[in-house]
Enzyme design. Structure first.
Site, mmCIF file in Angstrom:
data_model
loop_
_atom_site.group_PDB
_atom_site.id
_atom_site.type_symbol
_atom_site.label_atom_id
_atom_site.label_comp_id
_atom_site.label_asym_id
_atom_site.label_seq_id
_atom_site.Cartn_x
_atom_site.Cartn_y
_atom_site.Cartn_z
ATOM 1 N N GLY A 27 43.481 36.214 52.214
ATOM 2 C CA GLY A 27 41.894 36.170 53.037
ATOM 3 C C GLY A 27 41.135 34.570 52.041
ATOM 4 N N ASN A 29 40.304 32.231 53.908
ATOM 5 C CA ASN A 29 39.121 31.814 54.855
ATOM 6 C C ASN A 29 38.342 32.296 54.915
ATOM 7 O OD1 ASN A 29 41.006 34.717 56.674
ATOM 8 N ND2 ASN A 29 38.331 34.741 57.286
ATOM 9 N N GLY A 31 34.674 34.408 52.018
ATOM 10 C CA GLY A 31 34.044 35.292 51.155
ATOM 11 C C GLY A 31 34.783 34.051 49.722
ATOM 12 N N ILE A 32 34.579 34.850 48.756
ATOM 13 C CA ILE A 32 35.453 34.524 47.604
ATOM 14 C C ILE A 32 36.564 33.919 47.595
ATOM 15 C CG2 ILE A 32 36.540 35.064 45.668
ATOM 16 C CD1 ILE A 32 34.558 37.683 44.941
ATOM 17 N N GLY A 33 38.054 34.171 48.820
ATOM 18 C CA GLY A 33 38.920 33.046 48.551
ATOM 19 C C GLY A 33 39.012 32.148 49.377
ATOM 20 N N SER A 156 38.042 44.870 41.310
ATOM 21 C CA SER A 156 36.835 44.247 41.142
ATOM 22 C C SER A 156 36.302 45.358 40.269
ATOM 23 C CB SER A 156 36.244 45.600 42.842
ATOM 24 O OG SER A 156 35.090 45.999 42.873
ATOM 25 N N TYR A 181 38.084 52.858 48.572
ATOM 26 C CA TYR A 181 37.722 51.109 48.121
ATOM 27 C C TYR A 181 37.993 51.027 47.104
ATOM 28 C CZ TYR A 181 36.499 46.277 48.002
ATOM 29 O OH TYR A 181 36.509 45.437 46.667
#
Length: 326
Positions: A27, A29, A31-33, A156, A181
């Site tokens: 991931g 690409n 956000g945090i990633g 999280s 989630y």
């Protein structure tokens, strides 16, 4: 004449060199990633973005290259919701070793109805937890080929108030998106700690570390168009929240430190310094419910049965490899 040397404090803006190292960020690409990948790229390492969207991966690599001259960054196809496809990822990396994988990618749904992966698993549990569980198995030969590789699992802060229902991991009986989630991220965190226990017992040089980003908002995140766009209005609306939380660039700091800092040890939990919500990364006490090894072991056994693989046993050690039918 004697001299006393001390390790300088960790500086999130002056990262150590990591030339020759290879890091995979799932991931990476968005956000945090994305910010994990951007920050790791400043160290001279080769950074590979795992992404299921080629266009977004191309935009992210272009953004990193524009900000980090000489960045060694590229992307590979990665769809954590497609378990059978994960066996090809290690070969697609085209490397002889992997120094760290950051298990960051995730799906978060806000509204019903409940959705499933193509393998028949609840989408968030199947992607966020089972996908990373299976991917680790296929990457283990490359991780084991590195001197001291790390599997960094991004949980999280929302998981702190959740508890797993081992009888309903797929949320078939009671599906509530936000809770599902949070539980999928909690499952990831259990996995990261249990992985480290099993690797240590096997004498493996690979370590498992768990991190969480605290509170990370888009409105407090620096712009990286087209990857991250922030309007002036959004910036103003988010300003009061900066007293308690932070942007996604800062949410990346615990994961980046877990990859790079030689002082980080397997089995640790790292998060933001201020109330677990914002600030520079620190080693936290593992949350009490995460210390329950019996829950972690039962989750591991169920995950192994659902995926058909065991992350603590590389593919060459057994015949597992085909995801189990559900």
């Amino acid at each position: 004449m004697s001299s006393t040397f001390s390790t300088p404090p960790w500086d999130v803006r002056r990262l150590p060199r990591a030339d020759g190292s290879v890091f995979l960020v799932t991931g990476g690409n968005a956000g945090i990633g994305y910010f994990v990948a951007e920050q790791l790229s400043t160290t001279g390492a080769t950074v590979v973005l795992g992404s299921r969207n080629p266009a977004k991966a191309e935009a992210a690599t272009a953004s990193i290259r524009s900000r980090v001259p000489g960045a060694r960054v590229r992307a590979v196809p990665l769809d954590l919701a497609d378990l059978p496809s994960l066996g090809t990822v290690a070969e697609a990396l085209e490397v002889g070793h992997l120094d760290a994988v950051v298990h960051n990618a995730g799906v978060a749904l806000d509204d019903p109805p409940r959705r499933e992966t193509g393998d028949g698993h609840e989408l968030m549990f199947g992607t966020n937890h089972l996908g990373h569980f299976a991917l680790t198995h296929w990457l283990m030969p490359l991780l084991s080929a590195a001197p001291a590789a790390r599997v960094v699992t991004v949980g999280s802060f929302a998981a702190r108030s959740e508890r797993l229902d081992l009888a309903d991991l797929q949320s078939r009986k009671d599906y509530r998106p936000k809770r599902t989630y949070g539980r999928s991220k909690l499952a990831q965190m259990y996995f990261g700690l249990e992985l480290d226990r099993r690797l240590r017992a096997a004498g493996s040089p690979v370590a498992g570390v768990v991190v969480h980003p605290g509170g990370a908002l888009d409105s407090l995140t620096p712009a990286r168009p087209p990857v991250q766009v922030r309007t002036a209005a959004a910036r103003l609306r988010g300003a009061p929240a900066a007293l308690l939380v932070q942007g996604k660039h800062a949410g990346a700091w615990p994961a980046v430190r877990a990859v790079l800092d030689p002082a980080v040890r397997g089995g640790q939990l790292w998060g933001p310094r201020v109330l677990g919500l914002r600030g520079r990364p620190r080693n936290e006490r593992v949350w009490p419910h995460l210390t329950d090894a019996s829950v972690a072991a039962r989750l591991w056994d169920t995950s192994r049965d659902l995926t058909g693989v065991d992350p603590a046993r590389p593919p060459s050690q057994h015949g597992c490899g085909t995801p189990a039918a559900t």
